[in-house]
Scaffold this motif. Structure first.
Motif, PDB file in Angstrom:
ATOM      1  N   TYR A  57       0.508  -0.855  -0.319  1.00 42.00           N
ATOM      2  CA  TYR A  57      -0.237   0.034   0.274  1.00 42.00           C
ATOM      3  C   TYR A  57       1.068   1.101   0.114  1.00 42.00           C
ATOM      4  N   GLY A  58       0.332   2.449  -0.254  1.00 37.89           N
ATOM      5  CA  GLY A  58       0.879   3.695  -0.346  1.00 37.89           C
ATOM      6  C   GLY A  58       0.933   4.346   0.497  1.00 37.89           C
ATOM      7  N   ALA A  59       1.053   5.412   1.145  1.00 32.68           N
ATOM      8  CA  ALA A  59       1.396   6.513   2.128  1.00 32.68           C
ATOM      9  C   ALA A  59      -0.528   6.783   2.982  1.00 32.68           C
ATOM     10  N   GLY A  60      -1.241   6.722   3.298  1.00 31.13           N
ATOM     11  CA  GLY A  60      -1.618   7.348   4.369  1.00 31.13           C
ATOM     12  C   GLY A  60      -2.891   5.852   4.720  1.00 31.13           C
ATOM     13  N   HIS A  61      -1.881   4.407   4.438  1.00 32.74           N
ATOM     14  CA  HIS A  61      -3.474   3.576   5.007  1.00 32.74           C
ATOM     15  C   HIS A  61      -2.291   3.224   6.097  1.00 32.74           C
ATOM     16  N   THR A  62      -2.650   2.016   7.470  1.00 35.47           N
ATOM     17  CA  THR A  62      -2.529   1.474   7.483  1.00 35.47           C
ATOM     18  C   THR A  62      -2.642   0.076   7.664  1.00 35.47           C
ATOM     19  N   LYS A  72     -16.084  -5.776  12.699  1.00 37.90           N
ATOM     20  CA  LYS A  72     -17.774  -5.246  12.390  1.00 37.90           C
ATOM     21  C   LYS A  72     -17.992  -3.686  12.454  1.00 37.90           C
ATOM     22  N   SER A  73     -17.356  -3.682  13.443  1.00 37.52           N
ATOM     23  CA  SER A  73     -17.256  -2.164  13.784  1.00 37.52           C
ATOM     24  C   SER A  73     -16.985  -1.415  13.105  1.00 37.52           C
ATOM     25  N   CYS A  74     -15.575  -1.026  13.036  1.00 40.89           N
ATOM     26  CA  CYS A  74     -14.373  -0.342  12.893  1.00 40.89           C
ATOM     27  C   CYS A  74     -13.852   0.376  13.248  1.00 40.89           C
ATOM     28  N   THR A  75     -14.089  -0.097  15.104  1.00 38.10           N
ATOM     29  CA  THR A  75     -13.482   0.362  15.597  1.00 38.10           C
ATOM     30  C   THR A  75     -12.211   0.738  16.018  1.00 38.10           C
ATOM     31  N   LEU A  76     -11.623   2.041  16.089  1.00 36.74           N
ATOM     32  CA  LEU A  76     -10.182   2.516  15.794  1.00 36.74           C
ATOM     33  C   LEU A  76      -9.558   2.167  17.389  1.00 36.74           C
ATOM     34  N   GLY A  77      -8.260   2.070  16.924  1.00 35.51           N
ATOM     35  CA  GLY A  77      -7.535   2.136  18.588  1.00 35.51           C
ATOM     36  C   GLY A  77      -7.489   1.214  19.485  1.00 35.51           C
ATOM     37  N   ASN A  78      -7.421   0.206  19.412  1.00 32.68           N
ATOM     38  CA  ASN A  78      -8.050  -1.012  20.087  1.00 32.68           C
ATOM     39  C   ASN A  78      -6.801  -2.281  19.223  1.00 32.68           C
ATOM     40  N   SER A  79      -6.027  -2.111  18.027  1.00 34.43           N
ATOM     41  CA  SER A  79      -5.003  -2.631  17.293  1.00 34.43           C
ATOM     42  C   SER A  79      -4.732  -4.108  18.068  1.00 34.43           C
ATOM     43  N   ILE A  80      -4.276  -5.196  17.821  1.00 34.00           N
ATOM     44  CA  ILE A  80      -3.386  -6.226  18.330  1.00 34.00           C
ATOM     45  C   ILE A  80      -2.199  -5.841  17.492  1.00 34.00           C
ATOM     46  N   SER A  81      -1.977  -5.784  16.388  1.00 27.77           N
ATOM     47  CA  SER A  81      -0.574  -5.185  16.391  1.00 27.77           C
ATOM     48  C   SER A  81      -0.963  -4.272  14.838  1.00 27.77           C
ATOM     49  N   SER A  82      -0.375  -2.787  14.672  1.00 25.76           N
ATOM     50  CA  SER A  82      -0.397  -2.014  13.572  1.00 25.76           C
ATOM     51  C   SER A  82       1.099  -1.891  12.586  1.00 25.76           C
ATOM     52  N   ASP A  83       0.638  -1.692  11.545  1.00 23.01           N
ATOM     53  CA  ASP A  83       2.207  -0.995  10.611  1.00 23.01           C
ATOM     54  C   ASP A  83       1.470  -0.142   9.459  1.00 23.01           C
ATOM     55  N   SER A  84       2.131   0.960   9.158  1.00 21.26           N
ATOM     56  CA  SER A  84       2.311   1.318   7.681  1.00 21.26           C
ATOM     57  C   SER A  84       3.962   1.891   7.499  1.00 21.26           C
ATOM     58  N   SER A  85       4.092   0.148   7.386  1.00 19.37           N
ATOM     59  CA  SER A  85       5.729   0.919   6.513  1.00 19.37           C
ATOM     60  C   SER A  85       5.916   0.934   4.306  1.00 19.37           C
ATOM     61  N   GLY A  86       4.212   0.249   4.438  1.00 17.51           N
ATOM     62  CA  GLY A  86       3.664   0.369   3.165  1.00 17.51           C
ATOM     63  C   GLY A  86       3.471  -0.963   2.821  1.00 17.51           C
ATOM     64  N   THR A  87       4.451  -1.695   2.888  1.00 15.32           N
ATOM     65  CA  THR A  87       4.870  -3.285   3.579  1.00 15.32           C
ATOM     66  C   THR A  87       4.582  -4.262   3.950  1.00 15.32           C
ATOM     67  N   THR A  88       3.872  -4.873   4.622  1.00 18.57           N
ATOM     68  CA  THR A  88       2.951  -4.824   5.916  1.00 18.57           C
ATOM     69  C   THR A  88       2.922  -7.034   5.856  1.00 18.57           C
ATOM     70  N   SER A  89       4.326  -7.686   6.027  1.00 21.07           N
ATOM     71  CA  SER A  89       3.858  -8.799   6.017  1.00 21.07           C
ATOM     72  C   SER A  89       3.181  -9.397   7.520  1.00 21.07           C
ATOM     73  N   ILE A  90       2.124 -10.403   7.214  1.00 21.53           N
ATOM     74  CA  ILE A  90       1.712 -10.795   8.200  1.00 21.53           C
ATOM     75  C   ILE A  90       1.885 -12.345   7.912  1.00 21.53           C
ATOM     76  N   ALA A  91       2.589 -13.057   9.796  1.00 22.14           N
ATOM     77  CA  ALA A  91       2.796 -14.552   9.504  1.00 22.14           C
ATOM     78  C   ALA A  91       1.380 -15.303   9.875  1.00 22.14           C
ATOM     79  N   LEU A  92       1.001 -15.915   9.673  1.00 20.10           N
ATOM     80  CA  LEU A  92      -0.571 -16.920  10.303  1.00 20.10           C
ATOM     81  C   LEU A  92      -0.308 -17.838  11.146  1.00 20.10           C
ATOM     82  N   LYS A  93       0.544 -17.573  12.574  1.00 22.35           N
ATOM     83  CA  LYS A  93       1.057 -18.404  12.937  1.00 22.35           C
ATOM     84  C   LYS A  93      -0.636 -19.278  14.170  1.00 22.35           C
ATOM     85  N   THR A  94      -1.544 -18.846  13.735  1.00 18.23           N
ATOM     86  CA  THR A  94      -2.470 -19.314  14.320  1.00 18.23           C
ATOM     87  C   THR A  94      -3.638 -19.746  13.536  1.00 18.23           C
ATOM     88  N   SER A  95      -4.314 -20.779  14.255  1.00 18.44           N
ATOM     89  CA  SER A  95      -5.817 -21.191  13.049  1.00 18.44           C
ATOM     90  C   SER A  95      -6.643 -20.190  13.688  1.00 18.44           C
TER      91      SER A  95
END
Length: 177
Positions: A57-62, A72-95
């Motif tokens: 993604y480009g600038a201006g996104h997370t 479901k409610s699009c509530t902001l501010g309670n993130s488990i993790s957050s990144d805004s680098s432009g390329t975010t890799s998420i390893a799926l470690k749990t089912s």
């Protein structure tokens, strides 16, 4: 003599194959921007423990991983993790279900959200007959509906096939002696 040569050859092939075989995981790329339909992106793509999702993604996104209720409610501010680098890799470690949103105000409610259902990784051995059925469920679509899935069928992995081949070769060589 034939038995020991066959055994040494088979062991060399098995150990070499085990050492150079890549892990069986997938990388799923996501173009993360407003205006994309993420339910169609998830449709028909199975996710498993060990897979990676790469958000581009480009600038201006997370990319924020959030709880189901925040998704479901699009509530902001309670993130488990957050990144805004432009390329975010998420390893799926749990089912289970994983939920991602863009935490820029208005973006999640504008559709920048993705929900995936991650199935257990295929068994790597230990017990049983060695054949495993991949039962990775398809991703959950936006409305909570499950995407269509292919039927699970037992699969003999290449490494397991080599072991079986070596055992058959040893039995054959033994019968010839």
């Amino acid at each position: 003599m034939a038995n020991s040569n066959t055994l040494v050859g088979c062991l060399a092939i098995v150990f070499f194959t085990a050492a150079v075989s890549p892990a069986s995981s997938a990388t799923h790329s996501v173009e993360w921007s407003l205006g994309n339909d993420y339910s169609s992106l998830a449709s028909g793509k199975p996710y498993a423990v060990g897979d990676t999702i790469v958000f581009n993604y480009g600038a201006g996104h997370t990319v924020d991983e959030v709880s189901e209720s925040d998704y479901k409610s699009c509530t902001l501010g309670n993130s488990i993790s957050s990144d805004s680098s432009g390329t975010t890799s998420i390893a799926l470690k749990t089912s289970g279900s994983h939920y991602f949103i863009c935490a820029i105000p208005g973006h999640c409610t504008g559709g920048m959200k993705l929900s995936v259902n991650v199935g257990a990784a295929a068994s790597s051995g230990g017990g049983g007959d060695g054949a495993t059925a991949k039962t990775t469920p398809s991703p959950t679509l936006e409305g909570g509906k499950a995407a269509p899935t292919a039927s699970a069928t037992p699969v003999l992995k290449p490494f397991q096939a080599l072991v079986v081949t070596c055992v058959v070769a040893l039995l054959y060589a033994s019968a010839l002696s």
